[in-house]
Scaffold this motif. Structure first.
Motif, PDB file in Angstrom:
ATOM      1  N   UNK A 166       0.840  -1.195   0.000  1.00 46.71           N
ATOM      2  CA  UNK A 166       0.000   0.000   0.000  1.00 46.71           C
ATOM      3  C   UNK A 166       0.869   1.237   0.000  1.00 46.71           C
ATOM      4  N   UNK A 167       0.374   2.313  -0.634  1.00 45.43           N
ATOM      5  CA  UNK A 167       1.147   3.543  -0.772  1.00 45.43           C
ATOM      6  C   UNK A 167       1.127   4.328   0.528  1.00 45.43           C
ATOM      7  N   UNK A 168       2.150   5.108   0.714  1.00 47.07           N
ATOM      8  CA  UNK A 168       2.202   5.994   1.891  1.00 47.07           C
ATOM      9  C   UNK A 168       1.261   7.157   1.745  1.00 47.07           C
ATOM     10  N   UNK A 169       0.662   7.297   0.521  1.00 41.50           N
ATOM     11  CA  UNK A 169      -0.272   8.401   0.323  1.00 41.50           C
ATOM     12  C   UNK A 169      -1.536   8.214   1.128  1.00 41.50           C
ATOM     13  N   UNK A 212      -7.158  14.429  -7.944  1.00 35.36           N
ATOM     14  CA  UNK A 212      -6.766  13.184  -8.593  1.00 35.36           C
ATOM     15  C   UNK A 212      -5.510  13.365  -9.446  1.00 35.36           C
ATOM     16  N   UNK A 213      -5.389  14.562 -10.087  1.00 33.45           N
ATOM     17  CA  UNK A 213      -4.187  14.845 -10.887  1.00 33.45           C
ATOM     18  C   UNK A 213      -2.961  14.860  -9.976  1.00 33.45           C
ATOM     19  N   UNK A 214      -3.061  15.548  -8.860  1.00 33.44           N
ATOM     20  CA  UNK A 214      -1.937  15.618  -7.920  1.00 33.44           C
ATOM     21  C   UNK A 214      -1.585  14.228  -7.409  1.00 33.44           C
ATOM     22  N   UNK A 215      -2.606  13.415  -7.130  1.00 37.56           N
ATOM     23  CA  UNK A 215      -2.331  12.044  -6.667  1.00 37.56           C
ATOM     24  C   UNK A 215      -1.579  11.252  -7.735  1.00 37.56           C
ATOM     25  N   UNK A 216      -2.000  11.422  -8.987  1.00 37.27           N
ATOM     26  CA  UNK A 216      -1.325  10.710 -10.060  1.00 37.27           C
ATOM     27  C   UNK A 216       0.123  11.130 -10.209  1.00 37.27           C
ATOM     28  N   UNK A 267       1.793  24.764  -5.713  1.00 41.12           N
ATOM     29  CA  UNK A 267       2.066  24.039  -4.475  1.00 41.12           C
ATOM     30  C   UNK A 267       1.415  24.683  -3.264  1.00 41.12           C
ATOM     31  N   UNK A 268       0.923  25.959  -3.360  1.00 47.78           N
ATOM     32  CA  UNK A 268       0.240  26.619  -2.244  1.00 47.78           C
ATOM     33  C   UNK A 268      -1.266  26.432  -2.279  1.00 47.78           C
ATOM     34  N   UNK A 307      -5.817  20.443   1.401  1.00 53.45           N
ATOM     35  CA  UNK A 307      -4.669  19.825   2.076  1.00 53.45           C
ATOM     36  C   UNK A 307      -4.198  18.560   1.372  1.00 53.45           C
ATOM     37  N   UNK A 308      -5.148  17.705   0.952  1.00 57.94           N
ATOM     38  CA  UNK A 308      -4.744  16.447   0.320  1.00 57.94           C
ATOM     39  C   UNK A 308      -4.025  16.701  -1.010  1.00 57.94           C
ATOM     40  N   UNK A 309      -4.542  17.672  -1.745  1.00 54.05           N
ATOM     41  CA  UNK A 309      -3.909  18.006  -3.025  1.00 54.05           C
ATOM     42  C   UNK A 309      -2.530  18.596  -2.781  1.00 54.05           C
ATOM     43  N   UNK A 310      -2.422  19.492  -1.796  1.00 50.20           N
ATOM     44  CA  UNK A 310      -1.137  20.111  -1.482  1.00 50.20           C
ATOM     45  C   UNK A 310      -0.138  19.063  -1.038  1.00 50.20           C
ATOM     46  N   UNK A 311      -0.581  18.127  -0.197  1.00 48.69           N
ATOM     47  CA  UNK A 311       0.318  17.072   0.285  1.00 48.69           C
ATOM     48  C   UNK A 311       0.881  16.259  -0.900  1.00 48.69           C
ATOM     49  N   UNK A 312       0.004  15.899  -1.877  1.00 46.74           N
ATOM     50  CA  UNK A 312       0.454  15.122  -3.042  1.00 46.74           C
ATOM     51  C   UNK A 312       1.486  15.892  -3.865  1.00 46.74           C
ATOM     52  N   UNK A 313       1.278  17.230  -4.003  1.00 45.19           N
ATOM     53  CA  UNK A 313       2.222  18.034  -4.780  1.00 45.19           C
ATOM     54  C   UNK A 313       3.566  18.112  -4.052  1.00 45.19           C
TER      55      UNK A 313
END
Length: 568
Positions: A281-284, A458-462, A498-499, A503-509
């Protein structure tokens, strides 16, 4: 005397016969004269006959001479007899009478002989005259005939010479004609041989063609037999399909009834996994479900039970068959069921095995319905959580279909599903090159313009999945060079965004920037894009301690970054 008389009678008969023969000869000579065309042959015969007559006359003369000699001999005998009878006086009278009688007879004989001789001489003379006249006539005729024949011979000689000249000319022509004929025959023979060879070849070709036609006929008959058998099978298949269609119509009706009874409103479940080492499993984060609205757990459990009830009653294969239904509502409900079934790991293998993935990709390529495209993309995203399925999706052109859909639709929910599916594919480093070549990364960056926060998440996660997997392969020495994300311009977008407030999107970036910075070949791009400044800020200001620690570690462990910071 009687004997002489007999001789004379004999001679007379012979003379008469000879005269008759002469007359016949003369008659024949006259006939010969008439037949002028055979005169030349008859002249010799006539001359021979005349000569023979003359010889016979000579013979007659000799015979007359013999008769005269006989008379003389008889006369001498008479004298002797008289002398003898004189001695016999007794017989003198008889002798005298006999002598008188004989003398009288001799006188008569002499007279007869003389008459005969005169007659003979007259006849001979007359015969000679007539013969001479005939001979003269014959000679004249012979001369005329000879002259005529000589003229004819001359004419014939002339004609013969002309014929000889003509013959020579004809012989020359004949030689030329023979030569021409020989050449013509040779030429015709060659032509005939050539035609014969052509005919032979044609015959062979015809035989081969006949054999080929016979073979084709046999093949055609065999094919017809096979076609007939196939036709029978097809007819039976059509009958079976018609039966199945009726059954499907009934099942579709039942499904519609079930769906209308339960009034389910289905959505898809998405999760992100990485497949670095054994699919850990991913750390994400763990799997997350995207559920429309804020439905309670009880509602979700009720929908699941409804789906499983449908699944048990209808069967997976029949549900997959409904994906090809011409009824759009049936198709929508069926794809929703498949999408929700695909959210469970236990169902994914069976869906793929029974052709569900192929049916979903076909819908993604051919359908124009927004709902079907959105739910199909969500179903593919659910299947893309499995490493094996990820390879199948890529090999069947799934990434290209997702990228094409991203460029054609502006529906946020569809874009969210497409971005989620690509994001799941980004978690498999084995597919990165193919994903880039089929436009997957550019499709992610293209969907940013939608401005929808769920899509951007979803883009940031990818991008985070892609960067993490890529940095791992580079650190393990499996790959070198600039990051594929950097080549497609992803670094610039991440530095600018990146700003972001979510939060989830920022964390992925932030995670993606940390992983990209571990590659020394990306340092120059970090310098020019301002990525080093953002990396320093993340190491100090990130809300998450694990990310701050990762950023500091990256800045200190990359010698190229250290050198760039020292320059600054």
């Amino acid at each position: 005397m009687e004997r002489q008389q007999k001789w004379r009678d004999v001679e007379k008969l012979q003379i008469d016969r000879k005269l008759e023969e002469c007359q016949n000869s003369l008659a024949e000579a006259k006939n010969i004269v008439v037949r002028s065309e055979v005169l030349e042959k008859e002249n010799g015969r006539l001359e021979s006959e005349i000569k023979f007559v003359l010889e016979q006359l000579e013979i007659q003369k000799d015979q007359n001479k013999i008769m005269c000699d006989d008379v003389d001999r008889l006369t001498l005998s008479l004298k002797q007899s008289e002398e003898h009878h004189l001695e016999n006086y007794t017989h003198q009278k008889v002798l005298s009478e006999t002598t008188q009688m004989y003398e009288k007879k001799v006188v008569e004989l002499f007279k007869q002989l003389e008459d005969e001789h005169a007659k003979y001489e007259s006849s001979e003379e007359q015969l000679l005259q007539e013969s001479q006249l005939q001979i003269s006539t014959l000679q004249t005729v012979l001369a005329d005939t000879t002259q005529m024949y000589e003229k004819k011979m001359t004419d014939l000689s002339t004609q013969l010479e002309e014929e000889r000249v003509r013959s020579e000319h004809l012989e020359e022509q004949l030689v030329e004609m023979r030569k021409h004929l020989t050449d013509s025959i040779k030429e015709e023979n060659d032509c005939f041989q050539m035609k014969l060879q052509e005919m032979d070849q044609l015959q062979k070709n015809l035989m081969n063609e006949l054999k080929s036609l016979r073979s084709e006929r046999v093949e055609i008959l065999s094919e017809k037999t096979l076609q007939y058998q196939e036709l029978q099978k097809m007819h039976q298949r059509l009958v079976d399909e018609e039966r199945q269609r009726k059954c499907l119509e009934m099942e579709t009706a039942n499904l519609k009834k079930l769906l209308s009874e339960y009034k389910i409103d289905l959505e898809t479940k998405q999760s992100c996994t990485t497949n670095g080492s054994g699919g850990a499993a991913s750390a994400l984060g763990n799997q997350t479900r995207i559920i429309k609205g804020n439905k309670s757990r009880d509602t979700l459990s009720g929908q699941r039970s409804t789906i499983f009830k449908i699944f048990e009653e209808v069967g997976l294969q029949k549900i997959l068959d409904l994906l090809r239904s011409e009824d759009l509502d049936v198709q929508i409900h069926a794809v929703k069921v498949v999408a929700n079934l695909a959210a469970e790991d236990i169902n994914q293998e069976r869906i793929v095995k029974e052709g569900g993935l192929d049916a979903l990709l076909l819908l993604l390529e051919s359908s124009e319905n927004t709902t079907i495209l959105r739910v199909t993309s969500g179903a593919i995203a659910n299947l893309a959580m499995n490493e094996f399925n990820q390879g199948l999706i890529m090999s069947k052109g799934g990434a290209r279909l997702l990228a094409n859909l991203a460029s054609k639709t502006d529906d946020p929910q569809t874009l969210r599903m497409v971005a989620g599916a690509i994001a799941n594919l980004c978690g498999n480093e084995k597919l990165h090159v193919m994903l880039k070549e089929e436009g997957g990364i550019k499709a992610l960056l293209y969907m940013v313009k939608s401005g929808n926060s769920d899509v951007i998440a979803q883009i940031a996660r990818g991008l985070a999945n892609f960067a993490k997997c890529e940095s791992r392969t580079i650190n393990q020495g499996y790959r070198k060079g600039r990051s594929l994300l950097v080549e497609d311009g992803a670094l610039t977008w991440m530095v600018v965004n990146q700003n972001i407030t979510i939060s989830s999107t920022r964390r992925h970036i932030e995670l993606a920037l940390c992983h990209l910075a571990q590659n020394e070949d990306n340092v120059q791009d970090f310098v020019t894009s301002g990525g080093i400044i953002e990396l320093k800020r993340i190491s100090l200001e990130s809300p998450r301690e694990d990310i701050r620690h990762l950023a500091k570690k990256t800045l200190n462990s990359n010698p190229a970054l250290v050198r760039e910071m020292q320059k600054g």
